[in-house]
Design a protein around this motif. Structure first.
Motif, PDB file in Angstrom:
ATOM      1  N   HIS A   3       0.844  -1.197   0.000  1.00 19.97           N
ATOM      2  CA  HIS A   3       0.000   0.000   0.000  1.00 19.97           C
ATOM      3  C   HIS A   3       0.876   1.243   0.000  1.00 19.97           C
ATOM      4  CE1 HIS A   3      -3.644   2.273   0.656  1.00 19.97           C
ATOM      5  NE2 HIS A   3      -3.089   2.894   1.676  1.00 19.97           N
ATOM      6  N   LEU A   4       0.516   2.195  -0.851  1.00 20.11           N
ATOM      7  CA  LEU A   4       1.186   3.486  -0.900  1.00 20.11           C
ATOM      8  C   LEU A   4       0.142   4.549  -0.614  1.00 20.11           C
ATOM      9  CD1 LEU A   4       3.098   1.615  -2.558  1.00 20.11           C
ATOM     10  CD2 LEU A   4       3.588   3.586  -4.003  1.00 20.11           C
ATOM     11  N   GLU A   5       0.400   5.399   0.342  1.00 16.17           N
ATOM     12  CA  GLU A   5      -0.570   6.433   0.697  1.00 16.17           C
ATOM     13  C   GLU A   5       0.090   7.797   0.734  1.00 16.17           C
ATOM     14  OE1 GLU A   5      -3.009   5.508   3.992  1.00 16.17           O
ATOM     15  OE2 GLU A   5      -4.009   7.446   4.028  1.00 16.17           O
ATOM     16  N   GLU A   6      -0.378   8.667  -0.161  1.00 14.93           N
ATOM     17  CA  GLU A   6       0.143  10.020  -0.243  1.00 14.93           C
ATOM     18  C   GLU A   6      -0.631  10.959   0.679  1.00 14.93           C
ATOM     19  OE1 GLU A   6       0.015   8.419  -4.583  1.00 14.93           O
ATOM     20  OE2 GLU A   6      -1.270   8.434  -2.808  1.00 14.93           O
ATOM     21  N   SER A   7       0.046  12.018   1.087  1.00 12.07           N
ATOM     22  CA  SER A   7      -0.592  13.090   1.849  1.00 12.07           C
ATOM     23  C   SER A   7       0.223  14.367   1.660  1.00 12.07           C
ATOM     24  CB  SER A   7      -0.680  12.734   3.338  1.00 12.07           C
ATOM     25  OG  SER A   7       0.601  12.568   3.888  1.00 12.07           O
ATOM     26  N   GLY A   8      -0.342  15.476   2.110  1.00 11.83           N
ATOM     27  CA  GLY A   8       0.389  16.740   2.062  1.00 11.83           C
ATOM     28  C   GLY A   8      -0.029  17.689   0.969  1.00 11.83           C
ATOM     29  N   GLY A   9      -0.914  17.246   0.096  1.00  7.92           N
ATOM     30  CA  GLY A   9      -1.371  18.145  -0.950  1.00  7.92           C
ATOM     31  C   GLY A   9      -2.252  19.244  -0.378  1.00  7.92           C
ATOM     32  N   GLY A  10      -2.592  20.207  -1.208  1.00 14.29           N
ATOM     33  CA  GLY A  10      -3.439  21.311  -0.782  1.00 14.29           C
ATOM     34  C   GLY A  10      -3.376  22.441  -1.762  1.00 14.29           C
ATOM     35  N   SER A  11      -3.817  23.598  -1.310  1.00 13.76           N
ATOM     36  CA  SER A  11      -3.829  24.793  -2.143  1.00 13.76           C
ATOM     37  C   SER A  11      -2.761  25.755  -1.665  1.00 13.76           C
ATOM     38  CB  SER A  11      -5.202  25.459  -2.092  1.00 13.76           C
ATOM     39  OG  SER A  11      -6.185  24.608  -2.628  1.00 13.76           O
ATOM     40  N   GLU A  12      -2.033  26.311  -2.625  1.00 14.74           N
ATOM     41  CA  GLU A  12      -0.980  27.273  -2.312  1.00 14.74           C
ATOM     42  C   GLU A  12      -0.988  28.364  -3.374  1.00 14.74           C
ATOM     43  OE1 GLU A  12       1.299  27.189   1.155  1.00 14.74           O
ATOM     44  OE2 GLU A  12       1.346  28.532  -0.571  1.00 14.74           O
ATOM     45  N   GLN A  13      -0.449  29.501  -2.998  1.00 14.39           N
ATOM     46  CA  GLN A  13      -0.278  30.568  -3.971  1.00 14.39           C
ATOM     47  C   GLN A  13       1.042  30.377  -4.697  1.00 14.39           C
ATOM     48  OE1 GLN A  13      -0.747  34.286  -1.806  1.00 14.39           O
ATOM     49  NE2 GLN A  13      -2.922  34.330  -2.354  1.00 14.39           N
ATOM     50  N   SER A  14       1.128  30.982  -5.857  1.00 14.34           N
ATOM     51  CA  SER A  14       2.353  30.933  -6.633  1.00 14.34           C
ATOM     52  C   SER A  14       3.529  31.421  -5.786  1.00 14.34           C
ATOM     53  CB  SER A  14       2.203  31.816  -7.868  1.00 14.34           C
ATOM     54  OG  SER A  14       3.337  31.744  -8.677  1.00 14.34           O
ATOM     55  N   GLY A  15       4.622  30.676  -5.821  1.00 11.12           N
ATOM     56  CA  GLY A  15       5.800  31.000  -5.026  1.00 11.12           C
ATOM     57  C   GLY A  15       5.858  30.299  -3.694  1.00 11.12           C
ATOM     58  N   GLY A  16       4.767  29.654  -3.317  1.00 14.80           N
ATOM     59  CA  GLY A  16       4.710  28.957  -2.045  1.00 14.80           C
ATOM     60  C   GLY A  16       5.347  27.580  -2.085  1.00 14.80           C
ATOM     61  N   SER A  17       5.226  26.874  -0.977  1.00 14.91           N
ATOM     62  CA  SER A  17       5.836  25.546  -0.841  1.00 14.91           C
ATOM     63  C   SER A  17       4.840  24.547  -0.269  1.00 14.91           C
ATOM     64  CB  SER A  17       7.047  25.621   0.095  1.00 14.91           C
ATOM     65  OG  SER A  17       8.051  26.462  -0.408  1.00 14.91           O
ATOM     66  N   LEU A  18       5.038  23.307  -0.647  1.00 12.40           N
ATOM     67  CA  LEU A  18       4.294  22.181  -0.079  1.00 12.40           C
ATOM     68  C   LEU A  18       5.248  21.002   0.045  1.00 12.40           C
ATOM     69  CD1 LEU A  18       0.891  22.220  -2.037  1.00 12.40           C
ATOM     70  CD2 LEU A  18       1.188  22.628   0.416  1.00 12.40           C
ATOM     71  N   ARG A  19       4.949  20.133   0.992  1.00 11.29           N
ATOM     72  CA  ARG A  19       5.740  18.911   1.147  1.00 11.29           C
ATOM     73  C   ARG A  19       4.798  17.715   1.106  1.00 11.29           C
ATOM     74  NH1 ARG A  19       8.835  16.283   6.302  1.00 11.29           N
ATOM     75  NH2 ARG A  19      10.704  15.499   5.228  1.00 11.29           N
ATOM     76  N   LEU A  20       5.007  16.869   0.117  1.00  9.80           N
ATOM     77  CA  LEU A  20       4.206  15.663  -0.014  1.00  9.80           C
ATOM     78  C   LEU A  20       4.904  14.499   0.672  1.00  9.80           C
ATOM     79  CD1 LEU A  20       3.126  15.860  -3.767  1.00  9.80           C
ATOM     80  CD2 LEU A  20       2.115  16.986  -1.760  1.00  9.80           C
ATOM     81  N   SER A  21       4.104  13.596   1.222  1.00  7.91           N
ATOM     82  CA  SER A  21       4.627  12.384   1.843  1.00  7.91           C
ATOM     83  C   SER A  21       3.951  11.172   1.231  1.00  7.91           C
ATOM     84  CB  SER A  21       4.364  12.387   3.354  1.00  7.91           C
ATOM     85  OG  SER A  21       4.977  13.481   3.977  1.00  7.91           O
ATOM     86  N   CYS A  22       4.669  10.067   1.218  1.00 13.47           N
ATOM     87  CA  CYS A  22       4.122   8.803   0.726  1.00 13.47           C
ATOM     88  C   CYS A  22       4.598   7.708   1.670  1.00 13.47           C
ATOM     89  CB  CYS A  22       4.594   8.532  -0.690  1.00 13.47           C
ATOM     90  SG  CYS A  22       4.128   6.889  -1.316  1.00 13.47           S
ATOM     91  N   VAL A  23       3.672   7.189   2.470  1.00 12.12           N
ATOM     92  CA  VAL A  23       3.998   6.110   3.388  1.00 12.12           C
ATOM     93  C   VAL A  23       3.783   4.787   2.663  1.00 12.12           C
ATOM     94  CG1 VAL A  23       3.444   5.010   5.568  1.00 12.12           C
ATOM     95  CG2 VAL A  23       3.344   7.498   5.371  1.00 12.12           C
ATOM     96  N   VAL A  24       4.794   3.932   2.702  1.00 16.88           N
ATOM     97  CA  VAL A  24       4.769   2.661   1.972  1.00 16.88           C
ATOM     98  C   VAL A  24       4.693   1.499   2.950  1.00 16.88           C
ATOM     99  CG1 VAL A  24       5.986   1.188   0.334  1.00 16.88           C
ATOM    100  CG2 VAL A  24       6.124   3.689   0.116  1.00 16.88           C
ATOM    101  N   SER A  25       3.813   0.584   2.682  1.00 19.90           N
ATOM    102  CA  SER A  25       3.747  -0.651   3.458  1.00 19.90           C
ATOM    103  C   SER A  25       3.847  -1.829   2.491  1.00 19.90           C
ATOM    104  CB  SER A  25       2.448  -0.724   4.268  1.00 19.90           C
ATOM    105  OG  SER A  25       1.324  -0.604   3.429  1.00 19.90           O
ATOM    106  N   GLY A  26       4.524  -2.870   2.941  1.00 13.53           N
ATOM    107  CA  GLY A  26       4.658  -4.066   2.119  1.00 13.53           C
ATOM    108  C   GLY A  26       5.975  -4.181   1.381  1.00 13.53           C
TER     109      GLY A  26
END
Length: 124
Positions: A3-26
């Motif tokens: 199983h792969l599960e992503e998180s961390g997405g969202g809405s940001e303004q231009s020039g901003g930052s986001l950090r995505l995560s993907c937890v892996v099992s198996g």
């Protein structure tokens, strides 16, 4: 069970930052090729960045110098740090695993296991 599960997405303004995560099992991610892909509305899914088991990376030209892939082997988690976001980065972002230590070409068909995706929206 794999199983792969992503998180961390969202809405940001231009020039901003986001950090995505993907937890892996198996699977122990330290021994496999991993990647981040994205798909914008009406477009094909494209590779953002891939990382082999040895840590070597290949970035898409469109994100080079703005995005950084990393992994925490102890937590079996893959990350994507996205800086200087642009409206054209708006897409669904997917984490993927290839059942191989080394990554080949950055092509969707080479990856065997996929997460459900996390939405990133960047406004101007």
């Amino acid at each position: 069970q794999t199983h792969l599960e992503e998180s961390g997405g969202g809405s940001e303004q231009s020039g901003g930052s986001l950090r995505l995560s993907c937890v892996v099992s198996g699977y122990a991610i330290k021994t496999f090729c991993m990647g981040w892909f994205r798909q914008a509305p009406g477009k094909q899914r494209e590779s953002v960045v891939i990382i082999s088991g040895d840590g070597s990376t290949v970035y898409s030209d469109s994100v080079k110098d703005r995005f950084t892939i990393s992994k925490d082997n102890a937590k079996n988690t893959l990350f994507l740090q996205m800086n200087s976001l642009k409206p054209e980065d708006t897409a669904m972002y997917y984490c993927a695993l290839r059942q191989s230590y080394y990554c080949g070409a950055r092509v969707e068909r080479d990856f065997d296991v996929w997460g459900q995706g996390t939405q990133v929206t960047v406004s101007s």
